[in-house]
Design a protein around this motif. Structure first.
Motif, PDB file in Angstrom:
ATOM      1  N   GLY A 104      39.104  37.713  40.086  1.00 53.25           N
ATOM      2  CA  GLY A 104      40.118  38.295  39.213  1.00 53.25           C
ATOM      3  C   GLY A 104      40.416  37.417  38.013  1.00 53.25           C
ATOM      4  N   THR A 105      40.387  36.098  38.217  1.00 54.33           N
ATOM      5  CA  THR A 105      40.635  35.179  37.103  1.00 54.33           C
ATOM      6  C   THR A 105      39.496  35.197  36.092  1.00 54.33           C
ATOM      7  OG1 THR A 105      39.623  33.352  38.350  1.00 54.33           O
ATOM      8  CG2 THR A 105      42.009  33.649  38.558  1.00 54.33           C
ATOM      9  N   SER A 144      40.058  39.083  34.390  1.00 48.39           N
ATOM     10  CA  SER A 144      41.328  39.315  33.692  1.00 48.39           C
ATOM     11  C   SER A 144      41.326  38.861  32.236  1.00 48.39           C
ATOM     12  CB  SER A 144      42.469  38.638  34.450  1.00 48.39           C
ATOM     13  OG  SER A 144      42.629  39.219  35.723  1.00 48.39           O
ATOM     14  N   GLY A 181      46.687  45.126  29.535  1.00 48.36           N
ATOM     15  CA  GLY A 181      46.014  44.636  30.737  1.00 48.36           C
ATOM     16  C   GLY A 181      46.893  44.747  31.969  1.00 48.36           C
ATOM     17  N   CYS A 182      48.183  44.436  31.823  1.00 42.12           N
ATOM     18  CA  CYS A 182      49.117  44.546  32.944  1.00 42.12           C
ATOM     19  C   CYS A 182      49.284  45.990  33.393  1.00 42.12           C
ATOM     20  CB  CYS A 182      50.465  43.949  32.566  1.00 42.12           C
ATOM     21  SG  CYS A 182      50.458  42.143  32.384  1.00 42.12           S
ATOM     22  N   GLY A 207      46.174  47.077  35.286  1.00 43.61           N
ATOM     23  CA  GLY A 207      46.161  46.492  36.623  1.00 43.61           C
ATOM     24  C   GLY A 207      47.103  47.192  37.575  1.00 43.61           C
ATOM     25  N   PHE A 221      42.643  43.071  40.843  1.00 43.81           N
ATOM     26  CA  PHE A 221      43.391  43.642  39.711  1.00 43.81           C
ATOM     27  C   PHE A 221      44.892  43.622  39.961  1.00 43.81           C
ATOM     28  CE2 PHE A 221      39.161  45.518  39.570  1.00 43.81           C
ATOM     29  CZ  PHE A 221      38.815  45.331  38.250  1.00 43.81           C
TER      30      PHE A 221
END
Length: 394
Positions: free
Chosen positions: A336-337, A340, A352-353, A356, A394
């Motif tokens: 995920g890191t 993202s 992006g938030c 997710g 995510f």
């Protein structure tokens, strides 16, 4: 000849020592604990013991997590609570982690703010020694559901090493790039510690459900001792840094945020935007808890284990399988890191938030329907695990 020799001797043996031969400690009267800025070795040592503290605190905080469903199911194990009244299995499964997380939420607000006033090191030591005491008390009072959870909540009140550590990283690093890199590393270390705690619980299955608490207390005690002797208070680092800058005649300040893209810094905080961020973070955490751990326990635990066992049918997911699934899913944060930053660069932070959260919501609904398919089968179990692992990053 005699005059020339006298001049050479005067040059070779000056009557007064050269000021350049003096050390920084001689010039500025810097105490030993202020040599962190000057000594890269001491600085790295201080940062390393902080990282170790973040890691073991995460280990101690999650070292019982894979055992929660078994310990609240009377008769499932010799160490299981004899009763969780008035709660049934599902409510008790929610209550145990909730007791700890409630304490964590309070400690993050109180201890994090207190570290601004009283210093990062005293608050970090408070967290570490408090965790040692909490683990021991939970082990001693493991025979009763309510006393265990009382000390579970108490342990959570000292679980603020991550916010204190992040503040420490912001204090000791000068540039924005260095701060962001160290903060990201500390978050990653915390996630690895969370997975490590679960792995210890699995490896100590034969020693009992609560024996891992003693390991958690032991490793945290080691971290507490190391931080007592080697962690250096950031305000001492800044004092030494300012002394060094004064010696070099640099009056531009200690910050070096030339890598921030030249973006203007607002003089007044937009409280409306800040409030929306806080509200969004709260909602995000509530929603994410629906995906993990609640979809896994009690939803999957009931569908693929307890319900089948009660009906006298072959179980699909064993206790040990549940433990490994719950532990290894935390490692999905690592990919995920990687994904993202690319999503945030393309859609922005807000976009992006939102993406997710949409993925989390849709996945949670699908997992709910998959687990409710009757009769459960290895096929539905495989789909459940695959979706959980694929969408959790995510």
């Amino acid at each position: 000849m005699d005059e020339e020799a006298a001049e050479n001797q005067a040059v070779e043996e000056p009557l007064l020592p050269d000021a350049s031969l003096k050390t920084d400690s001689d010039v500025f009267e810097i105490e030993p604990y202020q040599e962190l800025f000057i000594s890269a070795k001491l600085k790295q040592l201080s940062i390393n013991v902080l990282r170790f503290a973040i890691f073991v605190d995460a280990v101690a905080g999650t070292i019982e997590q894979p055992n929660y469903p078994i310990m609240v199911l009377p008769g499932a194990h010799a160490d299981s609570f004899p009763s969780t009244a008035p709660f049934d299995f599902a409510a008790a499964t929610y209550f145990v982690p909730m007791a700890a997380l409630l304490g964590v939420s309070i400690s993050s607000l109180v201890i994090g703010g207190a570290s601004d006033k009283y210093g990062r090191k005293p608050m970090m030591l408070l967290c570490l020694y408090g965790t040692v005491a909490g683990c021991i008390l939970k082990y001693l009072f493991r025979g009763n559901f309510w006393t265990y959870n009382a000390f579970n909540f108490l342990n959570g009140l000292f679980s603020a090493s991550v916010p204190v550590g992040l503040a420490y990283a912001g204090d000791v690093n000068e540039s924005k790039r260095e701060k962001d890199a160290e903060i990201g590393l500390l978050v990653g270390i915390s996630m690895l510690g969370a997975a490590g705690g679960g792995i210890i619980a699995i490896l100590m299955e034969k020693q009992g459900l609560f024996a891992p608490l003693l390991v958690g207390a032991g490793v945290t005690a080691v971290a507490a001792i190391l931080n007592t002797f080697y962690l250096i208070e950031p305000r001492d680092i800044v004092a030494s840094r300012e002394a060094e800058q004064q010696r070099e005649g640099d009056t531009s300040g200690v910050e070096n945020d030339d890598d921030d893209g030249g973006l203007p810094v607002p003089e007044v905080m937009n409280k409306k935007v800040f409030g929306l961020i806080i509200l969004g973070a709260l909602g995000d955490n509530i929603g994410s808890s629906g995906l993990m751990p609640l979809c896994l326990s009690p939803l999957a635990f009931n569908a693929f284990y307890t319900d089948l066992q009660a009906a006298g049918k072959p179980i699909i997911m064993s206790e040990i399988a549940y433990k490994w699934i719950s532990v290894l899913v935390a490692l999905m944060v690592v990919p995920g890191t990687i994904v993202s930053p690319r999503v945030f660069n393309r859609l922005g932070l807000a976009g992006g938030c939102v993406l997710g959260n949409i993925i989390t919501g849709i996945t949670t609904i699908i997992l709910l329907y998959v687990a409710m398919v009757k009769p459960p089968s290895t096929g539905t179990f495989g789909i459940f695990v695959a979706l959980l692992y694929a969408c959790y990053p995510f």
